[in-house]
Design a protein around this motif. Structure first.
Motif, short mmCIF file in Angstrom:
data_model
loop_
_atom_site.label_atom_id
_atom_site.label_comp_id
_atom_site.label_asym_id
_atom_site.label_seq_id
_atom_site.Cartn_x
_atom_site.Cartn_y
_atom_site.Cartn_z
N ARG A 38 0.83 -1.08 0.04
CA ARG A 38 -0.01 0.01 0.01
C ARG A 38 0.98 1.34 -0.09
NH1 ARG A 38 -3.33 -0.84 5.10
NH2 ARG A 38 -1.24 -1.96 5.82
N ARG A 39 2.09 1.30 0.65
CA ARG A 39 2.60 2.24 0.75
C ARG A 39 3.83 2.51 -0.28
NH1 ARG A 39 4.57 1.48 7.12
NH2 ARG A 39 4.81 -0.71 6.12
N LEU A 40 3.56 3.28 -1.18
CA LEU A 40 4.20 3.63 -2.61
C LEU A 40 5.65 4.27 -2.24
CD1 LEU A 40 1.32 4.30 -5.20
CD2 LEU A 40 2.86 2.41 -5.25
N ASP A 41 5.29 5.12 -1.31
CA ASP A 41 6.77 5.97 -0.91
C ASP A 41 7.55 5.17 -0.68
OD1 ASP A 41 5.28 5.41 1.35
OD2 ASP A 41 6.13 7.12 2.32
N ARG A 42 7.52 4.05 0.34
CA ARG A 42 8.37 3.13 0.76
C ARG A 42 8.96 2.08 -0.42
NH1 ARG A 42 8.39 1.17 6.83
NH2 ARG A 42 7.85 3.17 7.84
N LEU A 43 7.89 1.77 -1.04
CA LEU A 43 8.29 1.09 -2.23
C LEU A 43 9.41 1.64 -3.23
CD1 LEU A 43 4.77 -0.64 -3.11
CD2 LEU A 43 6.65 -1.73 -1.80
N GLU A 44 9.03 2.98 -3.42
CA GLU A 44 9.85 3.70 -4.39
C GLU A 44 11.17 3.98 -3.92
OE1 GLU A 44 9.22 4.69 -7.30
OE2 GLU A 44 7.12 4.78 -7.70
N GLU A 72 -10.68 -4.92 -6.46
CA GLU A 72 -10.23 -4.15 -7.43
C GLU A 72 -8.55 -3.81 -7.63
OE1 GLU A 72 -14.31 -3.85 -6.31
OE2 GLU A 72 -12.43 -3.49 -5.17
N SER A 73 -7.93 -3.59 -6.36
CA SER A 73 -6.48 -3.49 -6.29
C SER A 73 -5.76 -4.87 -6.81
CB SER A 73 -6.07 -3.20 -4.85
OG SER A 73 -4.79 -2.92 -4.81
N VAL A 74 -6.24 -5.88 -6.14
CA VAL A 74 -5.94 -7.21 -6.63
C VAL A 74 -5.65 -7.43 -8.15
CG1 VAL A 74 -5.74 -9.75 -6.56
CG2 VAL A 74 -5.80 -8.20 -4.43
N ALA A 75 -6.99 -7.07 -8.83
CA ALA A 75 -7.30 -7.26 -10.25
C ALA A 75 -6.30 -6.36 -10.97
CB ALA A 75 -8.63 -7.03 -10.52
N ALA A 76 -6.19 -5.13 -10.46
CA ALA A 76 -4.98 -4.05 -11.24
C ALA A 76 -3.71 -4.66 -11.20
CB ALA A 76 -5.18 -2.79 -10.53
N LEU A 77 -3.04 -5.21 -10.04
CA LEU A 77 -1.88 -5.95 -10.16
C LEU A 77 -1.67 -6.97 -11.07
CD1 LEU A 77 0.99 -6.09 -8.84
CD2 LEU A 77 -0.01 -7.68 -7.26
N ALA A 78 -2.72 -8.00 -10.95
CA ALA A 78 -2.66 -9.05 -11.94
C ALA A 78 -2.65 -8.58 -13.63
CB ALA A 78 -4.01 -9.71 -11.68
N GLU A 79 -3.26 -7.57 -13.70
CA GLU A 79 -3.54 -7.24 -15.17
C GLU A 79 -2.24 -6.55 -15.64
OE1 GLU A 79 -6.01 -4.34 -18.09
OE2 GLU A 79 -6.64 -4.55 -15.97
N ALA A 80 -1.38 -5.55 -14.47
CA ALA A 80 -0.23 -5.07 -14.94
C ALA A 80 1.10 -5.91 -14.91
CB ALA A 80 0.11 -3.77 -13.75
N VAL A 81 0.90 -7.26 -14.28
CA VAL A 81 2.19 -7.96 -14.32
C VAL A 81 2.03 -8.78 -15.63
CG1 VAL A 81 3.11 -9.84 -13.09
CG2 VAL A 81 2.34 -7.98 -11.80
N ARG A 82 3.22 -8.87 -16.12
CA ARG A 82 3.10 -9.64 -17.59
C ARG A 82 3.19 -11.17 -17.48
NH1 ARG A 82 6.56 -6.91 -22.05
NH2 ARG A 82 8.04 -6.84 -20.45
N GLY A 83 3.93 -11.44 -16.39
CA GLY A 83 4.48 -12.82 -16.17
C GLY A 83 4.71 -12.91 -14.72
N CYS A 84 4.58 -14.19 -14.30
CA CYS A 84 4.79 -14.38 -12.80
C CYS A 84 5.54 -15.77 -12.60
CB CYS A 84 3.67 -14.31 -11.94
SG CYS A 84 3.92 -14.46 -10.06
N HIS A 85 6.52 -16.01 -12.08
CA HIS A 85 7.26 -17.35 -11.88
C HIS A 85 7.10 -17.59 -10.34
CE1 HIS A 85 8.82 -15.84 -15.53
NE2 HIS A 85 9.32 -17.20 -15.77
N VAL A 86 7.11 -16.52 -9.40
CA VAL A 86 7.34 -16.79 -8.08
C VAL A 86 6.30 -15.86 -7.55
CG1 VAL A 86 8.44 -16.54 -5.88
CG2 VAL A 86 9.48 -17.65 -7.85
#
Length: 257
Positions: A38-44, A72-86
């Motif tokens: 949730r905390r984008l500032d820390r992620l950046e 909705e937040s989970v769906a947005a992430l899944a759409e943005a991630v092109r591939g996932c191995h782990v």
């Protein structure tokens, strides 16, 4: 391992503690890491750190806002991630330490929604990409509280028991799919926020959790377990790792000096 194909690892709850340490370690192991919290500032800030540590200059970290309690937040992430191995399901937490007789239903609701329903939401959303990768791996960070109980911990232990049950059920359901499932159940890990959140900002109570314990685990110890599990050969599944500091014989039995 990664010389020919870049692999992507999604880490939830990556803004601090075990999640941040895991993201750093997986990036060092050669993964492209998706930092989700949730905390984008820390992620950046974490992204800058991870990118700077990559001598090849490939910018291996990307940042995505994620609230695992929001479909909705989970769906947005899944759409943005092109591939996932782990997928490392680390988002969660403990809220309160009251006996059942004084339990706050809101605390219990938050714990179940993050530790259990959140795990379900993000796993369900990314599972098609994990299968498509041909060698997917789901790592669920639970707790020793998922396999034992203690006074005052009913809400948290119930949530973590449920998360452990989801983990084991996933392995049964995916037995014929190219996806491994690993549970990592830490004992006492001293991070900057876990106990502080549990005690709702009371720093004195939070500090007493680790008082007298010479060497509790730190977030890097758990990240080390994650990295070891996901870098085994694809046919090797590490079912579960229970990891405690030497001073902790059981969740309720800790040597203090």
């Amino acid at each position: 391992m990664m010389a020919s194909v870049r692999k992507t690892a999604v880490v939830t709850g990556a803004s601090s503690g075990i999640g941040a340490a895991t993201a750093r370690r997986l990036a060092a192991e050669g993964f492209d890491v998706v930092l989700a919290a949730r905390r984008l500032d820390r992620l950046e800030k974490l992204k800058v750190e991870i990118d700077a540590a990559d001598p090849a200059g490939r910018r291996p970290a990307t940042v995505h806002a994620l609230d695992v309690t929001s479909a909705e937040s989970v769906a947005a992430l899944a759409e943005a991630v092109r591939g996932c191995h782990v997928l490392v399901n680390n988002a969660g937490g403990a809220f309160g330490l009251d006996p059942v007789s004084a339990a706050d239903p809101d605390d219990w609701q938050r714990m179940y929604d993050t530790n259990v329903l959140g795990l379900m939401r993000i796993t369900k959303a990314l599972l098609p990409k994990l299968v498509e990768s041909g060698a997917g791996h789901i790592v669920n960070i639970t707790s020793l509280a998922g396999h034992a109980v203690y006074e005052g911990g009913a809400g948290y232990t119930a949530a973590k028991h449920a998360a452990a049950a989801v983990n084991d059920t996933l392995r049964l359901e995916l037995y014929d799919q190219p996806v491994r499932v690993t549970e990592i159940a830490p004992g006492m890990v001293e991070t900057e926020e876990f106990s502080l959140v549990r005690f709702k900002g009371d720093a004195d109570k939070a500090a007493k959790t680790y008082e007298g314990v010479a060497e509790p685990l730190v977030a890097d110890d758990i990240a080390d377990c994650v990295a070891w599990a996901v870098t085994r050969p694809a046919h090797v599944n590490i079912d579960r790792i229970d990891v405690k500091p030497r001073a902790q014989a059981a969740p309720h039995k800790v040597h203090r000096v």
